[in-house]
Structure formats: C-alpha cells, structure tokens
Design an enzyme around this catalytic site. Structure first.
Site, mmCIF file in Angstrom:
data_model
loop_
_atom_site.group_PDB
_atom_site.id
_atom_site.type_symbol
_atom_site.label_atom_id
_atom_site.label_comp_id
_atom_site.label_asym_id
_atom_site.label_seq_id
_atom_site.Cartn_x
_atom_site.Cartn_y
_atom_site.Cartn_z
ATOM 1 N N TRP A 102 -31.367 -10.733 -5.572
ATOM 2 C CA TRP A 102 -30.103 -10.504 -4.859
ATOM 3 C C TRP A 102 -29.744 -11.712 -4.001
ATOM 4 O O TRP A 102 -28.580 -12.089 -3.906
ATOM 5 C CB TRP A 102 -30.164 -9.230 -4.025
ATOM 6 C CG TRP A 102 -30.324 -8.008 -4.872
ATOM 7 C CD1 TRP A 102 -31.375 -7.142 -4.888
ATOM 8 C CD2 TRP A 102 -29.405 -7.517 -5.868
ATOM 9 N NE1 TRP A 102 -31.165 -6.153 -5.822
ATOM 10 C CE2 TRP A 102 -29.976 -6.349 -6.429
ATOM 11 C CE3 TRP A 102 -28.155 -7.943 -6.343
ATOM 12 C CZ2 TRP A 102 -29.353 -5.610 -7.438
ATOM 13 C CZ3 TRP A 102 -27.526 -7.204 -7.343
ATOM 14 C CH2 TRP A 102 -28.125 -6.061 -7.874
ATOM 15 N N ASP A 172 -27.987 -9.151 4.179
ATOM 16 C CA ASP A 172 -27.774 -8.122 3.162
ATOM 17 C C ASP A 172 -28.860 -7.077 3.393
ATOM 18 O O ASP A 172 -30.038 -7.326 3.140
ATOM 19 C CB ASP A 172 -27.899 -8.746 1.770
ATOM 20 C CG ASP A 172 -27.855 -7.714 0.644
ATOM 21 O OD1 ASP A 172 -27.737 -6.507 0.946
ATOM 22 O OD2 ASP A 172 -27.943 -8.119 -0.533
ATOM 23 N N LYS A 196 -28.074 3.034 -1.830
ATOM 24 C CA LYS A 196 -29.540 3.034 -1.796
ATOM 25 C C LYS A 196 -30.044 4.018 -0.740
ATOM 26 O O LYS A 196 -30.833 4.885 -1.030
ATOM 27 C CB LYS A 196 -30.053 1.630 -1.469
ATOM 28 C CG LYS A 196 -29.454 0.523 -2.343
ATOM 29 C CD LYS A 196 -30.302 0.172 -3.528
ATOM 30 C CE LYS A 196 -29.553 -0.574 -4.615
ATOM 31 N NZ LYS A 196 -29.098 -1.917 -4.281
HETATM 32 C C1 LIG Z 1 -28.472 -3.102 -5.003
HETATM 33 C C2 LIG Z 1 -28.408 -4.318 -4.172
HETATM 34 C C3 LIG Z 1 -27.291 -5.178 -4.209
HETATM 35 C C4 LIG Z 1 -26.119 -4.947 -5.118
HETATM 36 O O1 LIG Z 1 -25.373 -3.886 -4.659
HETATM 37 P P1 LIG Z 1 -23.997 -3.446 -5.365
HETATM 38 O O2 LIG Z 1 -23.498 -2.441 -4.413
HETATM 39 O O3 LIG Z 1 -24.377 -2.903 -6.706
HETATM 40 O O4 LIG Z 1 -23.147 -4.635 -5.489
HETATM 41 C C5 LIG Z 1 -27.291 -6.262 -3.377
HETATM 42 N N1 LIG Z 1 -28.312 -6.517 -2.547
HETATM 43 C C6 LIG Z 1 -29.404 -5.727 -2.484
HETATM 44 C C7 LIG Z 1 -30.516 -6.054 -1.533
HETATM 45 C C8 LIG Z 1 -29.489 -4.603 -3.300
HETATM 46 O O5 LIG Z 1 -30.558 -3.806 -3.240
#
Ligand SMILES: *Cc1c(COP(=O)(O)O)cnc(C)c1O
Length: 360
Positions: A102, A172, A196
C-alpha cells in the site's frame, strides 16, 4: 447455518450487535417510515446522524478542534492521489516511508504530482519489518512525510509514531484506525478506508489539520479539494449515507466497549493469544519481525505449503472463514480487527493445534 468467525482482511467483520440493529432498522429508521438508505442526505434525520457520528469519532480519538473530520468516497486509494494533489506541488518533494504494497501504491501516485524521496524502505527484507526511527532519512524541507501505520498484507505495524519534526505527518491508517488510542495532534492528515475496521465499503475517513487546507491549488477539480468538503461538511455531493450510518453505530459500539483504550487491551490480548501459539511450534511460522507484528493482521505460513488447501477447507468446516493470505504473499492471514471476538481467536488456535497434531 450460523455465522462463521470471519477473518477477512476487508471488507471485514462488523460487530454482530451492530448488524442486528441495522437489520431491525432496515425498513423504518428513526420514525422516517423509510430506510436510512431511502432518505435525503439534506433531511434533518440524516444530518443529525452524520453529526452524531462525527461527534462520537472526535470523542473516541480525541480529535483536536483545529482538525476537520471528513466522510468521503473513493477509498484509501483515492487518498494516495488526493494527499499529494492538495499538499504537494510539482517543485516540492515529499518523504515516503515504504513498508508494503500500500505504501508503494501511495508512492506511485505521489510521483505523478511532484517529487518523492524514499525516507526508508524494507522491501529488500520482503517487508518483514518496520524501519526504526534512526533509519529514517528525513528531509526537513519535505512537504510532508507519508507512512502506512499497519501493513495489512505483510502483517507488520508501526508501534511508534515517527518523529518528523515540524514537517506534517500523513498516515494511511486503513487497517488499524480505532484499534487503539492515537495522538491525532502529532499528525497533519490521517486517512482510512472504512471497510477494514469500521464500516462497510464505500466510506473513506479523512482527518486533516486546518492549516494544511491553504495549500490546495485552486486549479484542482472541485471534488478533489479537501477544503470544499470541509466547507460543505462532507455534503458537497451525496455522501455514502448507508456507510456513514453504520460507521455511527460502530462508534457507539466502541464507546460502549469503553472506548479505544479498552478495545486496545482486548486487541493486544487477542493478538498475543495467536502469536504466542505460533511461537510454540515449527509447524507454522510467522514471517513478520516480532517487535513489528501487527495486532490486526496476523500472517502465518504452514511449514508444508502443500497442506494449505486442506487447512483452509478444515478451518471453514470448523466455522472459520477467509483465512487465505493475500495473493501477493500466499500462506494464511487472520485479520482480527475490533469486531473479532476473543472466542474467534481461541477457536482458531484450537483448530490450528488440532490440525498440527493430525499432521505431525
Ligand atoms: C485496503 C487498504 C488500502 C486500499 O483501500 P481502498 O479503500 O480499497 O482503496 C490502502 N491502504 C491500506 C493500509 C489498506 O489496508
């Protein structure tokens, strides 16, 4: 058939009591004689619902007054672009700490906008660890420093907040936000896809410090400007109302659990249960460096990979679902977010031990 223990990395399990409330309110919500999905986002009922969700979020995370909370769409992936588009200029550069797939995607998008310097990367070690503070090569003139707090795929997590001086820190937090307390005042901007650890897919959370809003170039398309969403209280266009409503219920659930401090205690105990078991046997191995292990995504491999599919079939039959690791790394991954009860982890450990004995 009853519900399985769901170890999905995302979209992931939601608290069962929240789902029950959603079901009970599905046809008629708050005296609206309609579903929450069927009412205007401009109506008082939904405005109140979104405001309450924001209030609870602020209380849970202790968000200071000079930060805006946004309910957006486009996923964390759109934030990979929106962050540099708003905070970076073509002449400037930003520091990126690269700890997994990511982070790499975030770098790729930032490079389209301006300069990127890699402050640290653990790619050479298959992202099995988190760099230490001393390893970070930070540029004091960077527009911001970006990092990924929890690496959903590789199963590692920052257990410290990087010290970046006066440069804004951008995180993030898609897969570990609300898993424990977080000092928001140490950050310039925090973002997370909700699917998540919070709500169904379709909602993206952004927390941004007011002073950073001034950086946005006026040429940026309206929908990509943080300031526009701040001014319009996340209702410049139609927000993902259903997901915001469920996020609000999850916030209420978190508060009822005693808040993120209490949840963190439970998360530490759940993760320890699984890692402690993994450490007792050679039959399984956990590739993440011990001190960097994720409390949310526990990655492990069977010593003999030819048993993988039998393991997954057996786990499913025993009521445990979605344990297959990410396709990029293989093996297994048990995602044990806030909504995973301790009983689910206990059942998994019992199954793993029984499986091991059968194949020893
Ligand atoms: C799942 C995830 C993403 C991507 O998320 P989307 O909502 O599908 O764009 C980005 N960063 C992390 C750490 C993730 O776990």
């Amino acid at each position: 058939m009853s519900r399985a223990f769901n170890f999905s990395a995302g979209p992931a399990a939601l608290p069962e009591s929240v789902l029950v409330q959603v079901r009970d309110e599905l046809l008629e919500w708050k005296g609206e004689r309609a579903s929450v999905m069927e009412v205007s986002h401009r109506g008082q009922a939904f405005i109140d619902c979104a405001a309450e969700a924001e209030r609870d979020l602020r209380e849970l995370m202790g968000v200071p007054e000079d930060y805006a909370v946004l309910f957006l769409q486009g996923g964390a992936s759109l934030q990979f672009s929106m962050v540099p588009m708003n905070l970076l200029s073509a002449q400037a550069s930003a520091d990126y700490i690269v700890t997994g797939a990511w982070s790499q995607k975030a770098v790729k998008e930032a490079k389209r906008v301006g300069g990127v310097k890699i402050a640290a990367s653990t790619e050479g070690e298959n992202f099995a660890r988190i760099p230490r503070q001393e390893e970070l090569k930070l540029d004091p003139n960077a527009a911001y420093v970006h990092y990924t707090t929890n690496n959903t795929i590789f199963g590692t997590e920052f257990h410290y907040i990087p010290d970046v001086g006066s440069v804004p820190l951008v995180a993030d937090t898609s897969s570990d936000m609300f898993s424990g307390p977080m000092d928001v005042s140490k950050f310039g901007l925090i973002y997370a896809g909700a699917q998540k650890n919070l709500a169904p897919a379709g909602l993206t959370l952004v927390i941004v410090r007011d002073d950073l809003l001034k950086r946005t170039p006026s040429s940026l398309p309206t929908m990509l400007q943080y300031g526009v969403h701040v001014e319009n209280k996340s209702m410049y266009n139609t927000p993902p109302t259903y997901a915001v409503y469920i996020a609000g219920l999850v916030f209420e659930w978190l508060l009822a659990q005693g808040g993120v401090k209490a949840i963190e205690k439970k998360n530490i105990a759940k993760a320890a249960l699984l890692y402690d078991y993994l450490d007792t046997t050679e039959f399984y191995r956990a590739p993440a460096r011990k001190i960097d292990r994720s409390r949310m995504n526990v990655r492990f491999h069977l010593h003999d990979e030819s048993l993988d599919s039998e393991f997954l079939v057996g786990a499913k039959a025993a009521g445990m679902d979605q344990l297959k690791g990410h396709r990029a790394v293989g093996g297994m991954r048990a995602s044990i977010y806030n909504a995973m009860p301790r009983e689910g982890v206990e059942a998994l450990v019992a199954f793993m031990e029984e499986f091991r004995r059968r194949h020893a």
